[in-house]
Design an enzyme around this catalytic site. Structure first.
Site, PDB file in Angstrom:
ATOM      1  N   SER A 145      -9.542   2.001   3.253  1.00 20.73           N
ATOM      2  CA  SER A 145      -8.720   2.698   2.284  1.00 20.73           C
ATOM      3  C   SER A 145      -7.736   1.810   1.536  1.00 20.73           C
ATOM      4  O   SER A 145      -7.155   2.239   0.542  1.00 20.73           O
ATOM      5  CB  SER A 145      -7.946   3.802   3.005  1.00 20.73           C
ATOM      6  OG  SER A 145      -7.023   3.235   3.918  1.00 20.73           O
ATOM      7  N   LYS A 175       0.848  -1.197   0.000  1.00 19.87           N
ATOM      8  CA  LYS A 175       0.000   0.000   0.000  1.00 19.87           C
ATOM      9  C   LYS A 175       0.882   1.245   0.000  1.00 19.87           C
ATOM     10  O   LYS A 175       1.884   1.306   0.724  1.00 19.87           O
ATOM     11  CB  LYS A 175      -0.890  -0.015   1.247  1.00 19.87           C
ATOM     12  CG  LYS A 175      -1.892   1.130   1.300  1.00 19.87           C
ATOM     13  CD  LYS A 175      -2.792   0.993   2.530  1.00 19.87           C
ATOM     14  CE  LYS A 175      -3.822   2.103   2.613  1.00 19.87           C
ATOM     15  NZ  LYS A 175      -4.656   2.001   3.835  1.00 19.87           N
ATOM     16  N   SER A 205      -9.579  -0.160   7.473  1.00 20.18           N
ATOM     17  CA  SER A 205      -9.042  -0.049   6.114  1.00 20.18           C
ATOM     18  C   SER A 205      -8.371  -1.293   5.546  1.00 20.18           C
ATOM     19  O   SER A 205      -8.046  -1.323   4.360  1.00 20.18           O
ATOM     20  CB  SER A 205      -8.044   1.114   6.041  1.00 20.18           C
ATOM     21  OG  SER A 205      -8.727   2.336   5.990  1.00 20.18           O
TER      22      SER A 205
END
Lengths: 479, 112
Positions: free
Chosen positions: A154, A79, A178
């Site tokens: 996210s 990420k 997330s």
């Protein structure tokens, strides 16, 4: 070789048996990304030089007959909130559009030291603020199961890449859900470890008392392997716990019979989609047939978790994001009149709407005259939420809930209403506030073929039990 | 309404954000809607409840110790074992929007 179903063990076997090489495997993943990521948008940056150098190193070791490391040759994605030396890291924000970090995040360094091949950086909501990945300053991510829907957020890119076979496993971060919520929306496994279990050194800070790094994977076993790789004390992160790291893979095979599973009515109230509820109830029955004892528990302060979260998280964010001022790195506004003008215009140009909203809310909650009513109040309620879990864990070994009240929603469906978007995290935020570990595993589909996730929450530093339960459920569901 | 446009401008100033005139009404609306929702926290009497800043405040490793000594963060290994080397100057400056090779450069701070 079917990249869509490839697991860590399958990769290592194939390389060890000479059926493929780390280099050929990385190349096939890049070919797949080239072909398929246009429609999905999971990757923000490709780190091909770094990946191919690592793959060559793995192949040289394999050629010498050396034993493959736990992640030897496994293609992974990171990420884009974790810094990578020499590889652009944006946090999904324009303010870091050209930022090339001078060091590696500890979790990434540990993955590579264990043999992982980092294919690139995954798309995400800006500074990990969002539940749909639509707050990425670069592009939204589309859910691989239905391109008209969001992948969750996210860590939307991290979940979508695993679901579509564009990485074997990925790292995500979880501040309010997330990792778990996108795992649920995309039909993969997502694990948020206990606060302090995994070092956050090199994780771009959003809310420091809530931020966690953890894996997204196709199987519980892969998540266990990655956790074992990244967990443990790191002198560079003073909040990382100095506790021994169990052999999580060995723990998976222990029996689940007579474990006590809590079911809290507060997680089955208004707003829970009918199909999701049915799938969760079915999963709980399945766990009961495996010999788990189902025990009703109460977490009475659950309805206060979202307001508490949006005060604590935004207050911390307003402080953490003060560093983006255009001085040392990142975007700087041009043709400014003064230093303060430079700060304001840099931040206005660099941040998107949701990030500004959260900085504003957090600054307001911390400002003179409002601190006690908002920030301090939220910290006190955080204690009440924690007591709920302490009481429940006196009676049960784990708590099972839905991960999200609904399956993946449509792109654009909630972008006009921030509060509606925040409520997508209603079942996940409490674990972040309380610091307990949680895992989301696929447990069924809606009639529209959208994945549904089952969440299992555990005691502090007891990832072993939730992994064991998740593994037992996953195996039972297969048979 | 809890916050008006003038409050939004005051908070924006504290946060070093320059909100454009079109951003302001939306910010007023969104903050009010979120703050209204947050109001439900006032249903709870928390006068006797301790504030909690970190989960590790409650879940220390060594329960026999008090305060910050219970936690790993009581010690900074990098400092205890001697100062850690800092980044080389060229690497520290590599991402600078403006630099003379020795320092970060910014617009003039003090106006005469």
């Amino acid at each position: 070789m079917d990249l869509n179903t490839l697991t860590i063990d399958a990769v290592r076997c194939a390389i060890a048996e000479g059926k493929t090489t780390a280099t050929r495997l990385a190349e096939s993943f890049y070919a797949k990304i080239e072909k398929e990521d246009q429609a999905i948008g999971a990757y923000l940056t490709i780190s091909k030089d770094r990946a191919m150098a690592k793959a060559a190193q793995i192949d040289a070791m394999a050629a010498k007959g050396e034993k493959l490391q736990p992640l030897g040759g496994v293609p992974v994605g990171i990420k884009d909130v974790m810094v990578t030396r020499g590889v652009r890291t944006t946090a999904g924000s324009k303010v870091l559009k050209n930022f090339v970090p001078p060091y590696d995040c500890t979790a990434v360094a540990r993955m590579e030291a264990a043999g992982a091949v980092v294919l690139g950086k995954m798309n995400c909501d800006e500074f990990a603020m969002g539940s749909s990945n639509e707050n990425s300053a670069y592009k939204p991510v589309h859910n691989p199961r239905d391109l008209t829907r969001v992948p969750g957020g996210s860590s939307g890119g991290s979940a979508a890449a695993v679901a579509s076979g564009m990485a074997v496993v990925t790292l995500g971060s979880d501040t309010g859900g997330s990792i778990r919520q996108p795992a649920s929306f995309c039909g993969v496994v997502g694990l948020m470890p206990t606060y302090g279990r995994v070092s956050r050194y090199g994780l771009i800070a959003f809310a420091s008392s809530l931020d966690h790094i953890g894996p997204l994977a196709k199987t519980v076993k892969d998540a266990a392997i990655v956790l074992g790789t990244i967990a443990g004390r790191d002198p560079m992160d003073s909040t990382s716990a100095d506790l021994p790291v169990p052999d999580y893979v060995a723990e998976l095979e222990k029996p689940v019979r007579s474990l006590k599973l809590g079911v809290a009515k507060e997680y089955f109230g208004e707003g829970l989609d009918r199909e999701v509820r049915a799938a969760i109830e079915f999963a709980i029955q399945k766990l009961a047939t495996l010999g788990c004892e189902i025990v009703p528990v109460s977490l009475p302060h659950t309805e206060y978790a979202i307001p508490t979260y949006y005060l604590v998280a935004t207050a911390e964010a307003s402080s953490n994001l003060a560093r983006y001022d255009g001085v040392r790195y990142g975007h700087r506004a041009q043709s400014v009149r003064s230093l303060s003008d430079m700060y304001e215009r840099t931040r206005d140009q660099g941040f998107g709407a949701e990030v500004k909203r959260r900085i504003m809310l957090g600054t307001y909650a911390l400002s003179a005259g409002y601190y006690d009513a908002y920030y301090l109040k939220a910290q006190r309620v955080r204690t009440l939420l924690t007591r709920d879990f302490e009481e429940a864990f006196k009676m049960v070994d784990a708590i099972v809930t839905p991960t999200s009240p609904t399956a993946a929603f449509k792109l654009g469906e909630k972008t006009g209403n921030p509060l509606a978007m925040y409520l997508a995290d209603i079942y996940t935020v409490t674990a972040d506030l309380v610091g307990v570990p949680g895992i989301s595993i696929p447990c069924g589909e809606t009639r529209e073929k959208l994945p549904i996730g089952l969440q299992i929450l555990g005691r502090h530093f007891d990832e072993a039990t939730i992994l064991r339960l998740a593994h037992a459920y996953e195996q039972a569901r297969k048979n | 309404m809890k916050v008006a446009e003038k409050d939004v401008l005051y908070v924006a100033d504290l946060a070093n954000l320059e909100l454009s005139p079109d951003e302001r009404p939306r910010m007023v609306r969104d903050l009010n809607s979120i703050l209204d929702y947050i109001d439900r926290l006032n249903q709870l009497d928390t006068s006797d409840v301790a504030a909690m800043a970190q989960t590790s405040d409650r879940f220390g490793v060594d329960q026999s110790k008090r305060g910050s000594e219970r936690f790993a963060y009581a010690s900074r290994d990098d400092i205890h074992n001697g100062l850690r080397e800092s980044l080389p100057r060229d690497e520290a400056l590599a991402n600078a929007p403006e630099s003379d090779g020795n320092f970060f450069q910014v617009p003039k701070v003090i106006e005469r």
